[in-house]
Design an enzyme around this catalytic site. Structure first.
Site, PDB file in Angstrom:
ATOM      1  N   TYR A 154       0.863  -1.288   0.182  1.00  0.00           N
ATOM      2  CA  TYR A 154       0.210   0.059  -0.069  1.00  0.00           C
ATOM      3  C   TYR A 154       0.449   1.422   0.108  1.00  0.00           C
ATOM      4  CZ  TYR A 154      -3.598   3.366   1.417  1.00  0.00           C
ATOM      5  OH  TYR A 154      -4.458   4.287   0.588  1.00  0.00           O
ATOM      6  N   TYR A 164      -2.607   4.295   9.418  1.00  0.00           N
ATOM      7  CA  TYR A 164      -2.290   3.281   9.061  1.00  0.00           C
ATOM      8  C   TYR A 164      -1.131   2.844   9.479  1.00  0.00           C
ATOM      9  CZ  TYR A 164      -1.703  -0.302   5.450  1.00  0.00           C
ATOM     10  OH  TYR A 164      -1.527  -1.689   5.114  1.00  0.00           O
TER      11      TYR A 164
END
Length: 293
Positions: A154, A164
């Site tokens: 990602y 995140y």
């Protein structure tokens, strides 16, 4: 809706997909598409995922694919998995790593206050496990020459995405492992890459705090819009096939163009409106940046 076309890209190939859980997961879609492209597929996940997920259903969809129980953070289990895989299917032509987890994210621990035991677990499960899969595949001579190895990443590996958290660090490690293995695998024509996918509504992805906001923002910023799990699987087929036999050590963005964008006109207009609306600016955390002009 009519069945999508398939091209026999993986006809005669064999491979294993680590991490499929249910139909929302990218690993599930990759396994299903690999089978439809002609591959013989094996599936693997931890025991709890096999118990509570839908791997038996996926196995049936993939021609009764073998299911191998494996915690990819444990050396012995990975070693045994490749021994069993080789006994069951012989050496394989591709490995897919679709594994990731973070207890810090699940428990919403701020990055500056990470639980370090959980942090190490994040790095092990989500990053180091990739090295472990490749290393034990090699030790067990379970990889054919010309094989393709892929892991899912990602963009937070390279840019900061607040919520995140430690998964961004794990994805950075994942991509580094691919680069480090690249020249070591190259003499046998084996390539290794990572795919940086759009935010995707999987079980793991949707557990990230504020995920729906990340998804909507990415959708607005991507010229082609967010890529779905199924579209990621379709792209992955090209990376597993012989069409990409000279592509290695790459982090390949599959994100509708998001990674190359600076801003879009709708997002600029949205930010402009927010900055000129004092109440809205305060509501979204832009206190002090409100413009009275």
């Amino acid at each position: 809706m009519p069945e999508k076309a398939h091209y026999g890209l993986l006809k005669g190939k064999k491979g294993i997909v680590f991490g499929p859980l249910d139909e929302s997961s990218i690993g599930w879609q990759i396994a299903l598409h690999a089978y439809r492209e002609g591959a013989q597929v094996a599936l693997s996940n931890v025991a709890t995922a096999i118990r509570f997920g839908k791997l038996q259903e996926l196995s049936e969809l993939c021609g009764n694919a073998p299911i191998l129980i494996c915690d990819a953070s444990k050396n012995e289990e990975v070693d045994n998995t490749f021994r069993e895989l080789k006994e069951t299917m012989g050496s394989v032509d591709f490995i897919v790593h679709s594994i990731g987890m973070s207890q810090n994210i699940r428990k919403q621990v701020p990055y500056e206050e990470l639980n370090y035991e959980w942090f190490m677990r994040t790095l092990d499960v989500s990053g180091i496990s990739f090295h472990r899969l490749v290393a034990y595949a090699l030790k067990n001579e379970a990889l054919n020459d010309g094989a393709s190895i892929v892991a899912l990443s990602y963009i937070a590996s390279q840019r900061n995405y607040w919520t995140y958290s430690d998964m961004g660090d794990a994805k950075s490690l994942l991509e580094s492992i691919a680069r480090s293995f690249g020249p070591r695998l190259a003499p046998r024509g084996i390539r290794i890459n990572t795919i940086s996918q759009s935010p995707t509504y999987t079980k793991a992805g949707s557990g990230i705090p504020g995920f729906e906001k990340m998804y909507d923002y990415s959708e607005l910023m991507s010229p082609l819009g967010n890529a779905s799990a199924e579209e990621c699987a379709e792209y992955t087929m090209t990376i597993l096939s012989d069409l990409t036999r000279k592509v290695t050590m790459q982090n390949l963005f599959h994100d509708g163009g998001y990674s190359s964008m600076g801003a879009t006109i709708p997002m600029i207009k949205l930010a402009h409106e927010a900055l000129h609306d004092k109440e809205l600016a305060e509501r979204v955390g832009l206190e002090g940046r409100h413009s009275s002009r």
